[in-house]
Scaffold this active site. Structure first.
Site, short mmCIF file in Angstrom:
data_model
loop_
_atom_site.label_atom_id
_atom_site.label_comp_id
_atom_site.label_asym_id
_atom_site.label_seq_id
_atom_site.Cartn_x
_atom_site.Cartn_y
_atom_site.Cartn_z
N HIS A 518 -7.92 -25.40 60.91
CA HIS A 518 -7.01 -26.52 60.64
C HIS A 518 -5.55 -26.13 60.88
O HIS A 518 -4.79 -26.87 61.52
CB HIS A 518 -7.19 -27.00 59.20
CG HIS A 518 -6.20 -28.03 58.79
ND1 HIS A 518 -5.02 -27.71 58.14
CD2 HIS A 518 -6.15 -29.37 58.99
CE1 HIS A 518 -4.33 -28.82 57.93
NE2 HIS A 518 -4.99 -29.83 58.44
N CYS A 848 3.66 -4.15 95.40
CA CYS A 848 3.47 -4.47 93.98
C CYS A 848 4.33 -3.60 93.07
O CYS A 848 4.07 -3.50 91.87
CB CYS A 848 2.00 -4.32 93.61
SG CYS A 848 1.31 -2.69 93.97
#
Length: 896
Positions: A518, A848
């Site tokens: 919740h 990279c």
């Protein structure tokens, strides 16, 4: 009137619904409404109707006398379904009478006569269940049957003694929406009035007749009684948990009581506040009670699943949560459940597409109470250390979620249950997912912490945001009046009673709960960060302390001491212009993959395997291979970390596979280049068990690492575990977009040997589309670039090591750091040679290293050299894209 009464009695004797009760109650009104209102077919069966099968009984619809009436013509507003006998009815039923009653005036309607167009009559939950029962049976989505009271029944109930008018007057008072105490007092008064109001004889009879039909004469049959509001479960609003659910309801008296409590739950404090905040007219929202046959999950398991990632809105996964017993523990946040991610595209191809999983603590479970209802009990050690659902069941549930999503046409939030007696899986609820699915796809919002503080507690991150404020610890909702706007709400757990103050919170922290509890659902809806499942936040945090709640750095949320400085950045990714080079991502953290994978990109150019080994596994592979020979204390630590897996080695392989699988899924079908482990000996030594196996090296940066380590007898078996994981990702998960990168290949012999080792382990270059790249980062790679390409499909340039070794400096040394620059002419000459060699051979070449992320001008130079791709840190993608685009525009103007 006597004739109608006799007919009614006769129909009840045949097990028919009491839908005609409306005629008994108000014949004049019914006749006047019948001309235009949708109708429900009401048909009785002969006494010779054969009994239904066990499968039919499992849906709670056995010997149902109802079937769909003929379908309406476009010009007819009456809802009449197909005349064929429905799947849940006996095929040899004999129809002896055909009468109809309008849905508008019915008091109860069987679920299998409903569809998603009936929300105004029976609310969102009942309508959705009816839609699934009728529309998804052929898709193997089993849904337990039952019946629903109607909005009409609810309104008639409130009309007694002028109760509805009194309620409307009370809710018109504006003070109750600013004064929590007054809101609580008003809500309590309304609920008490409803609970003491008797049902009319007509409504009681309608409920009883339907109950007798679905119980098949078994007075001990168990039902779930759920709320179903006419403003509930809409694509643009989430009313999940706003009203009550009651489980293990047995006997007619208990059923009447729980239906009335469901009606009263429309006026809980949180429900009143929620409708007001979202501008829903209280008077226009009605409530139905969904009475659904219980699945025996108290001896099995249950949970919640979403047809997308709840944190990022990534649409290509199903997120499954599971715990032992009844599902309210997962929904309510009283348990930290098991979690799974399943990749939809390869699941559709028949692959075992579970790309991620987390074992929950599952400290408690909800079971049937002997006196009726349910209760929370502790789980045993076996339940806590085992998965509460099997892989095959996770895949089956994911297929159901995809079928439901496809049927409805939007992402869904689904509750499911497994019958512990039969092992069968059922869907017990489905509603639209209303938060993550509504995020703007082309707008990137990012929160970044600008300073660090002392970490007080950690848990699961919800919301990908940062918030700060003063701690307010509350033990229950009765203390809500103490809470002030902008405070950080800290509690053991929350439930819908807390919502009037949750909207005032800067952040939420709970001891218990997972990412579907919740507190997590409401935090996402409110747009605030939440850290759930911390275990001890209420003990470690103190009232009045200033804290910063950080949920923007992956799965782990952290509560830091003090108010720390942070920034919020919003970028519009709409209509980015074309650029002459592909931009890829440097991404190794699986917990950020679904977020960053939605950036504009051509895939992942560098996925460092050592990130997963270090941060997710944390154990030296040789310690796992030689587990039985380790000291006892170390074995105990490893057993604790590897709970839920068959053995320590399986844990290592599966965790690598899950990490890479998550990364690959985030950019699928675009390529992901996975650099196999490139730890240095000092880094391997920092892992659990590492000091037992790693040498002491004076300069590990150029020592026992990369390809040389892979083929060495002392490490080969460890490397083969990585290859086993890569094979699992590509073949079992179906993620063939995974390519491999080999780092630190010093010699051509190493290149040959490592390819032979790959082939020996079922990863032959070229088979099943496998590409193997080499990390070009050594001077030998530059000088022999053409020769190395005989063994690889291309180069991925590691500019960090290449710069270090070209310039002869240690990049980890602060004394020479000022000389480290990828833009140095010697480095650029090496880079230009690598690029031109690869292009001349028609092979891939990308970069990279860190340089292109730090220096846009360097990125521009690389693009001019014809490099295929630049792999950048995620926060550099949009700035670099913009820089390259602007440069192109400026060059174009100069040429003109």
């Amino acid at each position: 009137m006597a004739l109608l009464s006799n007919a009614l009695s006769l129909m009840a004797a045949f097990g028919a619904s009491v839908l005609l009760m409306q005629i008994f109650a108000a014949p004049a009104q019914l006749q006047s409404a019948a001309a235009s209102a949708p109708r429900v077919s009401m048909q009785t069966q002969s006494l010779s109707t054969p009994k239904c099968s066990a499968a039919q009984r499992s849906f709670g619809m056995a010997r149902s006398p109802f079937r769909r009436a003929p379908a309406p013509s476009p010009r007819n507003s009456r809802v009449r379904r197909s005349g064929r006998v429905r799947q849940l009815l006996s095929p040899r039923s004999t129809i002896v009478e055909d009468s109809t009653v309008t849905k508008e005036t019915a008091l109860c309607i069987p679920l299998d006569l409903l569809s998603n167009t009936d929300v105004e009559y029976v609310g969102g939950k009942s309508a959705s269940l009816g839609e699934m029962i009728s529309g998804l049976a052929s898709a193997d989505v089993p849904v337990p049957g039952g019946f629903s009271t109607t909005a009409h029944a609810y309104r008639r109930f409130l009309a007694q003694d002028g109760l509805a008018d009194e309620i409307n007057a009370l809710l018109a008072d504006p003070d109750i929406y600013t004064d929590v105490t007054k809101l609580q007092r008003t809500g309590k008064y309304i609920r008490e009035k409803i609970l003491t109001m008797p049902f009319s004889a007509e409504l009681e009879a309608a409920i009883l007749t339907n109950w007798e039909r679905v119980t098949e004469g078994n007075p001990d049959a168990a039902f779930a009684v759920r709320s179903s509001a006419t403003a509930e479960d809409l694509p643009d609003a989430s009313f999940a948990g706003q009203q009550e659910t009651y489980l293990n309801v047995r006997g007619k008296e208990s059923l009447f009581e729980k239906i009335k409590e469901v009606f009263a739950s429309l006026f809980t404090d949180r429900a009143i506040s929620y409708r007001h905040d979202r501008n829903f007219d209280h008077n226009k929202v009605a409530l139905a009670a969904t009475i659904q046959k219980m699945v025996r999950s108290e001896t099995g398991s249950s949970g919640v699943l979403f047809s997308l990632d709840t944190e990022t809105g990534f649409r290509d996964v199903v997120f499954v949560t599971s715990a032992w017993g009844l599902g309210e523990t997962v929904v309510g946040g009283t348990v930290n459940p098991d979690e799974f991610y399943v990749f939809k595209p390869t699941l559709e191809q028949g692959k075992k597409a579970i790309v991620g999983r987390t074992l929950g603590s599952k400290m408690v479970k909800m079971v049937y109470a002997k006196q009726g209802g349910s209760e929370i009990v502790e789980t045993d050690d076996r339940e806590r250390t085992q998965w509460s659902v099997t892989d095959d069941e996770v895949l089956e549930l994911s297929k159901m979620a995809m079928a439901i999503e496809k049927h409805y046409g939007f992402p869904v939030d689904v509750e499911w249950a497994k019958d512990g007696d039969t092992g069968k899986l059922y869907i017990v609820q489905a509603r639209p997912e209303t938060v993550a699915s509504r995020k703007k796809a082309n707008v990137k919002e990012e929160f970044k912490l600008k300073e660090r503080g002392y970490s007080l507690v950690e848990g699961r991150a919800v919301g990908a945001r940062i918030g700060s404020g003063t701690v307010r610890i509350l033990s229950d909702a009765s203390q809500m009046a103490e809470f002030k706007e902008g405070e950080v709400l800290v509690a053991d757990m929350t439930d819908p009673d807390w919502e009037p103050i949750m909207k005032k919170a800067a952040a939420i922290v709970t001891n218990r709960g997972g990412r579907t509890c919740h507190a997590a659902i409401i935090a996402r809806e409110l747009g605030i960060p939440a850290v759930v499942g911390t275990a001890d936040a209420t003990d470690k945090l103190k009232d009045g302390d200033e804290v910063t709640v950080v949920c923007s750095e992956g799965d782990t949320g952290v509560v830091y001491e003090g108010k720390l400085d942070y920034e919020r950045k919003v970028e519009d990714l709409t209509d980015l212009p074309d650029i002459p080079v592909k931009l890829m991502l440097n991404l190794a953290n699986p917990s950020r993959a679904f977020e960053y994978g939605q950036l504009p990109n051509a895939g992942i150019g560098l996925a460092r395997l050592e990130f997963v080994i270090n941060n997710v596994i944390g154990i030296h592979p040789r310690a796992l291979l030689g587990f039985d020979k380790l000291p006892q204390h170390m074995r105990n630590t490893i057993l604790e970390r590897t709970k839920g897996y068959p053995d320590p080695v399986s844990f290592y392989v599966d965790k690598i596979a899950e990490g890479v699988g998550t990364l690959a899924a985030s950019v699928y079908p675009r390529r992901i280049i996975v650099r196999l482990s490139d730890f240095k000996s000092n880094e391997y030594k920092s892992l659990l068990g590492g000091p037992l196996f790693e040498p002491d090296e004076e300069n590990p940066m150029i020592g026992f690492r990369g390809a040389g380590r892979y083929t060495d007898e002392s490490f080969r078996e460890c490397f083969e575990l990585e290859l086993l994981a890569m094979k699992k990702v590509r073949e079992e998960m179906g993620l063939t977009n995974v390519e491999l990168m080999i780092p630190f290949v010093r010699t051509l012999d190493m290149a040959r040997e490592v390819n032979e080792l790959l082939e020996k382990n079922g990863l032959k270059r070229g088979e099943n589309g496998l590409k193997v790249q080499m990390m070009a980062e050594l001077p030998s790679n530059v000088f022999l670039a053409d020769e190395f390409l005989d063994y690889f499909d291309g180069f991925s340039i590691g500019s960090n090591d290449l710069t270090q070794l070209t310039l002869g400096l240690d990049r980890d040394s602060g004394l020479v750091a000022k000389h480290f620059d990828e833009r140095n002419p010697a480095v650029k000459k090496a880079l230009a040679h690598i690029i031109s060699t690869a292009k001349s051979r028609g092979k891939y070449v990308g970069i990279c290293g860190q340089g292109p992320s730090d220096f846009p001008d360097f990125a521009q130079w690389l693009a001019e050299q014809g490099i295929d791709s630049l792999s950048l840190n995620p926060d550099s993608v949009v700035p670099t894209w913009t820089h390259l685009s602007n440069t192109i525009k400026e060059d174009s103007k100069k040429k003109k």
